[in-house]
Enzyme design. Structure first.
Site, PDB file in Angstrom:
ATOM      1  N   ARG A 225       0.861  -1.180   0.000  1.00 15.81           N
ATOM      2  CA  ARG A 225       0.000   0.000   0.000  1.00 15.81           C
ATOM      3  C   ARG A 225       0.900   1.234   0.000  1.00 15.81           C
ATOM      4  NH1 ARG A 225      -3.573  -2.671  -1.584  1.00 15.81           N
ATOM      5  NH2 ARG A 225      -5.587  -3.146  -0.628  1.00 15.81           N
ATOM      6  N   HIS A 273      -1.630   0.889  -9.747  1.00 14.99           N
ATOM      7  CA  HIS A 273      -2.266  -0.113  -8.866  1.00 14.99           C
ATOM      8  C   HIS A 273      -2.880  -1.249  -9.694  1.00 14.99           C
ATOM      9  CE1 HIS A 273      -4.138  -0.663  -4.614  1.00 14.99           C
ATOM     10  NE2 HIS A 273      -4.044  -1.829  -5.233  1.00 14.99           N
TER      11      HIS A 273
END
Ligand code: NDP
Ligand code: OXD
Length: 310
Positions: A225, A273
């Site tokens: 993350r 992502h």
């Protein structure tokens, strides 16, 4: 048992999910949040992110199933208290994460990052091909994904080490655990792949001190993350030449703003992502299993421990 599933995601396709579930269980009805009426009649939620108004009106949910292996995007503090939450472990997701990690490691290992730049500059500079023995890879996080990535890299011939909260024996992998063994782990590799869970203990773990403790010329690959990385510290260490390059699939703000400093650093590759992807067909049986468990009052598979944060 029949039931109603609430769906909310800005990246996943509700029609594909409805079709994948229908094949296996025609008695389950999936509604995208935009088409959901009578919120109190929903039993189960399948979410990448909660719907814009939150889950308050869906007061009879028995469980929440994340549409990701991670759960931070759900903003845990906003979820209804006491409703169990499960991560999604999907074979397709695991394989796509392995592909990404292997691609990024090879790109740095074989110098394609440098050769791409040299090629644009019309420069031809011979270098002897490197040996894998001189390019050990360290994995931060040895859970479902980190363990699978570690094993694949080892099979490909890289020396591999890993770091996690608790020791996890993995064949052929040099293991480190806990804060006391972090310095030795950081000295053990040339490329570092982060697939940690994001918790209060791992937020900002890739910082000036830890990345400064990596051997000069190291590479950072963050697939966990954005919150794991202190972005200004990475930029400073790259400019100083200590970190040779980075591949980042996750950033503190997604989508990254167009003026993000990383876009001006040729040593840093940003991907939007896309490292891991969940496939409805391969994940639907797991979702159905958790739906049935929730309705029967049984513990969910891959249950998140709120106290541990993952
Ligand atoms: P797991 O829960 O299986 O593994 C998490 C790992 O983090 C475990 O090894 C755990 O240690 C370790 N960890 C947690 N806290 C600490 C700590 N304080 N110190 C050291 N290690 C710690 O998760 P997954 O492998 O399934 O997924 C990992 C993450 O990957 C997800 O949380 C998500 O953020 C990210 N992800 C990113 C994707 C992308 O597309 N970029 C796609 C999918 C996931 P221990 O083993 O001791 O519990
Ligand atoms: C996940 C992700 O957590 O895609 O699955 O980031």
């Amino acid at each position: 048992m029949a039931g109603k599933i609430l769906f909310s995601s800005d990246i996943d396709d509700p029609a594909a999910w409805a079709a994948a579930l229908r094949v296996l269980r025609p008695d389950l009805e999936l509604f995208d949040w935009r088409a959901a009426t009578k919120p109190e009649t929903f039993d189960f939620a399948l979410l990448w992110k909660p719907p814009p108004g939150g889950l308050g009106p869906y007061r009879n949910l028995k469980a929440i199933q994340s549409l990701g292996a991670g759960i931070n995007q759900l903003d845990l503090g906003t979820l209804p208290p006491g409703v169990p939450l499960a991560r999604l472990i999907d074979p397709h997701l695991t394989e796509t994460m392995i592909d990404y990690a292997v691609t990024a490691v090879y790109r740095h290992f074989r110098g394609f990052d440098r050769f791409e730049r040299q090629s644009r500059a019309r420069r031809w500079a011979y270098e002897a091909p490197p040996a894998k023995a001189d390019f050990p890879v360290g994995i931060l996080g040895l859970g479902v994904l980190g363990g699978a990535i570690a094993q694949r890299l080892r099979t490909l011939g890289f020396p591999v080490s890993g770091w996690s909260r608790s020791p996890r024996p993995l064949d052929g992998i040099t293991l480190f655990a806990g804060p006391d063994e972090l310095p030795a782990f950081l000295a053990s590799a040339r490329a570092f792949v982060c697939v940690l869970a994001l918790t209060e203990h791992t937020a900002g773990i890739l910082n000036r001190e830890t990345m400064g403790a990596m051997p000069p010329g190291s590479y950072v690959i963050n697939m966990g993350r954005g919150g794991h990385l202190v972005e200004a510290d990475l930029a400073a260490l790259v400019r100083a030449g200590h970190i040779a390059g980075a591949t980042l699939d996750v950033l503190s703000q997604e989508p990254a703003p167009a003026d993000h400093p990383f876009y001006d650093l040729p040593e840093i590759l940003v991907t939007p992502h896309i490292a891991g992807g969940i496939a409805p067909d391969s994940a639907a049986p797991i979702v159905i299993e958790n739906f049935d468990r929730a309705m029967a009052g049984k513990p969910l598979l891959n249950l998140v421990d709120p106290a541990r944060g993952y």
